[in-house]
Design an enzyme around this catalytic site. Structure first.
Site, short mmCIF file in Angstrom:
data_model
loop_
_atom_site.label_atom_id
_atom_site.label_comp_id
_atom_site.label_asym_id
_atom_site.label_seq_id
_atom_site.Cartn_x
_atom_site.Cartn_y
_atom_site.Cartn_z
N ARG A 13 0.83 -1.21 0.00
CA ARG A 13 0.00 0.00 0.00
C ARG A 13 0.87 1.26 0.00
NH1 ARG A 13 -3.72 2.79 4.18
NH2 ARG A 13 -5.31 3.72 2.83
N ASP A 43 -4.40 -14.18 -3.20
CA ASP A 43 -5.10 -15.07 -4.13
C ASP A 43 -6.21 -14.28 -4.82
OD1 ASP A 43 -7.07 -14.78 -2.19
OD2 ASP A 43 -6.66 -16.71 -1.26
N THR A 55 -9.47 -15.61 3.17
CA THR A 55 -8.04 -15.93 3.34
C THR A 55 -7.31 -14.60 3.61
OG1 THR A 55 -7.83 -15.83 0.91
CG2 THR A 55 -7.96 -18.02 1.91
N HIS A 78 0.49 4.32 -2.63
CA HIS A 78 0.27 5.71 -2.23
C HIS A 78 1.46 6.60 -2.60
CE1 HIS A 78 -3.36 5.45 0.72
NE2 HIS A 78 -3.56 4.76 -0.38
N SER A 92 7.99 10.23 -2.12
CA SER A 92 7.47 11.46 -1.51
C SER A 92 6.69 11.15 -0.24
CB SER A 92 6.57 12.21 -2.51
OG SER A 92 5.58 11.35 -3.05
N VAL A 137 1.02 9.74 -6.12
CA VAL A 137 1.21 11.15 -5.80
C VAL A 137 2.61 11.57 -6.27
CG1 VAL A 137 1.26 12.87 -3.94
CG2 VAL A 137 -0.29 10.91 -3.79
C1 HEM Z 1 -8.88 1.48 -6.15
C2 HEM Z 1 -8.83 2.39 -5.20
C3 HEM Z 1 -8.45 2.08 -3.78
C4 HEM Z 1 -9.09 2.52 -2.67
C5 HEM Z 1 -10.30 3.44 -2.65
C6 HEM Z 1 -8.42 1.97 -1.53
C7 HEM Z 1 -8.76 2.22 -0.22
C8 HEM Z 1 -8.23 1.57 0.87
C9 HEM Z 1 -8.65 1.77 2.23
C10 HEM Z 1 -9.72 2.74 2.69
C11 HEM Z 1 -7.93 0.93 3.00
C12 HEM Z 1 -8.04 0.75 4.52
C13 HEM Z 1 -7.16 1.74 5.24
C14 HEM Z 1 -7.35 1.69 6.73
O1 HEM Z 1 -8.26 1.03 7.23
O2 HEM Z 1 -6.57 2.38 7.43
C15 HEM Z 1 -7.06 0.20 2.15
C16 HEM Z 1 -6.17 -0.76 2.56
C17 HEM Z 1 -5.31 -1.43 1.72
N1 HEM Z 1 -5.12 -1.20 0.40
FE1 HEM Z 1 -6.26 -0.04 -0.79
N2 HEM Z 1 -7.39 1.19 -1.96
C18 HEM Z 1 -7.36 1.23 -3.33
C19 HEM Z 1 -6.43 0.63 -4.15
C20 HEM Z 1 -5.40 -0.15 -3.69
C21 HEM Z 1 -4.32 -0.62 -4.52
C22 HEM Z 1 -4.11 -0.26 -5.97
C23 HEM Z 1 -3.53 -1.40 -3.72
C24 HEM Z 1 -2.27 -2.14 -4.06
C25 HEM Z 1 -1.98 -2.61 -5.25
C26 HEM Z 1 -4.13 -1.41 -2.41
C27 HEM Z 1 -3.66 -2.12 -1.34
C28 HEM Z 1 -4.17 -2.06 -0.06
C29 HEM Z 1 -3.75 -2.93 1.01
C30 HEM Z 1 -2.77 -4.07 0.90
C31 HEM Z 1 -4.44 -2.51 2.16
C32 HEM Z 1 -4.29 -3.06 3.57
C33 HEM Z 1 -3.13 -2.34 4.21
C34 HEM Z 1 -2.78 -2.77 5.63
O3 HEM Z 1 -3.28 -3.78 6.13
O4 HEM Z 1 -1.96 -2.07 6.25
N3 HEM Z 1 -5.23 -0.62 -2.42
N4 HEM Z 1 -7.24 0.62 0.84
#
Ligand code: HEM
Ligand SMILES: *[C@@H]1O[C@H](CO)[C@@H](O)[C@H](O)[C@H]1NC(C)=O
Ligand SMILES: *[C@@H]1O[C@H](CO)[C@@H](O)[C@H](O)[C@H]1NC(C)=O
Ligand SMILES: *[C@@H]1O[C@H](CO)[C@@H](O)[C@H](O)[C@H]1NC(C)=O
Ligand SMILES: *[C@@H]1O[C@H](CO)[C@@H](O)[C@H](O)[C@H]1NC(C)=O
Length: 333
Positions: free
Chosen positions: A66, A256, A251, A70, A80, A74
């Site tokens: 993540r 997966d 999972t 991010h 950054s 940006v």
């Molecule tokens: C498509 C638009 C996306 C939105 C709106 C989005 C939004 C979010 C949000 C709201 C969370 C939870 C954050 C929290 O509870 O603090 C999250 C977690 C996460 N996102 Fe996304 N995300 C997007 C795309 C992606 C992409 C492109 C990836 C990676 C290729 C990704 C990987 C992850 C992962 C792995 C987590 C869990 C992180 C953790 O456990 O620390 N997300 N995302």
């Protein structure tokens, strides 16, 4: 690059500092062999540090991919996000999409320290995040890919820019716009959203879907009733909004294609997840891609690897007058 050409490069410049380059000097282009001569163990060092970190933090692999996302969305992939705030420049890490949400920074510091021990001043923080993302996916059961390298680290963090990161309440049109602006197409959008096959998510991002969707005082109609009941117990209306849930309840820590099989049965966690299948505009655009990845994990893995390379190619910073290799990821040199 073969070992012999490394030797040649070193003797050729009479042991002056060896500068890593991709073929096509000066071109804003990345390559797999960027550190082959200057830090041949870079990949193994990152991998070793991540395995170590994972022993006390099962969530770390998800958190690290993540950070790469991010970072790249940006100002391009220029680390950054990793800069700390200084007077006159507020860091992206304090912006609403990241504050109390983006995590893994101390592990990034530990990986960077190990890289600096082995090859001082050579491996950029932006490349560190790209390597960590690939290794994290692979160690979680997902695909591997040849990580393109050669990014430099920028000097600024763009707080305002990070306000435009994709948001969990974005509808399909807005998600598509945000990805298309970065030259990422619908396949990239659907494949990269599959990153939500692991990791955790706070209750605050599902509360409106459970109790008051779009101000209707009703739940989101595209949320499966059994899953809604389950989430309502975990996230009661006045419960702690920072409480954690699995993004993929089936999972939670495995990479997966269950993200897509969940969406097929209306069990996407975020509105932005379910939109890819349930938006009226998804028909003929993103919905068939969700269907394809739900049916074939192999198809998902192939696309995910390609899309990660696309994301890692967003505005690569390769001009040494605009950036460099930070020795501490938190500070511009
Ligand atoms: C498509 C638009 C996306 C939105 C709106 C989005 C939004 C979010 C949000 C709201 C969370 C939870 C954050 C929290 O509870 O603090 C999250 C977690 C996460 N996102 Fe996304 N995300 C997007 C795309 C992606 C992409 C492109 C990836 C990676 C290729 C990704 C990987 C992850 C992962 C792995 C987590 C869990 C992180 C953790 O456990 O620390 N997300 N995302
Ligand atoms: C980030 O979160 C902390 C609470 O952990 C809060 O004190 C701080 O004001 C937040 N920063 C911004 C810029 O919102
Ligand atoms: C960020 O946006 C705010 C509000 O629009 C503006 O006042 C500020 O100057 C911007 N900061 C930068 C560094 O562009
Ligand atoms: C999507 O959200 C944007 C911004 O909130 C809004 O202008 C647009 O009408 C929405 N589109 C649909 C199809 O709901
Ligand atoms: C539901 O959301 C709307 C619009 O955001 C808000 O005005 C209303 O007070 C909310 N209802 C409850 C019960 O919180």
């Amino acid at each position: 690059m073969a070992a012999s050409s490394c030797l040649l490069a070193v003797t050729g410049v009479a042991l002056l500092a060896v500068v890593a380059l991709c073929a096509g000097v000066g071109a804003a282009q990345l390559c797999e062999d960027y550190y082959d001569c200057t830090c041949p163990d870079a990949y193994d060092i990152v991998r070793r540090e991540l395995i170590q970190a994972h022993k006390s933090d099962t969530r770390i692999f998800a958190s690290l991919i993540r950070l790469h996302f991010h970072d790249c969305f940006v100002q391009g992939c220029d680390a950054s996000l990793l800069l700390d705030s200084v007077p006159g420049m507020q860091s992206e890490k304090e912006s609403p999409p990241n504050n109390n949400s983006a995590r893994g920074f101390p592990v990034v510091d530990a990986v960077k320290a190990a890289l600096e021990d082995a090859c001082p001043g050579v491996v950029s923080c932006a490349d560190l995040l790209a390597l960590a993302a690939e290794i994290s996916v692979e160690l979680s059961g997902g695909p591997g890919w040849g990580v393109l390298l050669g990014r430099l680290d920028g000097k600024t963090s763009d707080f305002n820019g990070s306000l435009n990161l994709p948001a969990p309440t974005d509808n399909l049109t807005v998600l598509q716009d945000k990805f298309h602006k970065l030259k990422l197409n619908d396949v990239d959008l659907v494949a990269l959203s599959g990153g939500h096959t692991f990791g955790r998510v706070q209750c605050q991002f599902v509360t409106d879907r459970l109790y008051n969707f779009s101000g209707t005082n009703r739940p989101d109609p595209t949320l499966d009733a059994t899953y809604r009941a389950f989430l309502s117990r975990r996230c009661p209306p006045n419960g702690p909004q920072a409480a954690l849930n699995n993004l993929d309840p089936t999972t939670p820590d495995t990479f997966d294609n269950h993200y897509y099989t969940n969406i097929e049965v209306n069990r996407g966690f975020l509105q932005s997840d379910q939109e890819l299948k349930s938006s009226p505009l998804a028909r003929g655009t993103t919905a068939p891609i969700v269907d394809r990845f739900a049916t074939s994990q192999a198809a998902f893995f192939t696309s995910f690897a390609q899309s990660m390379i696309h994301m890692g190619n967003i505005s690569p910073l390769t001009d040494p007058s605009r950036g460099g290799v930070r020795t501490n990821c938190r500070k511009a040199n």
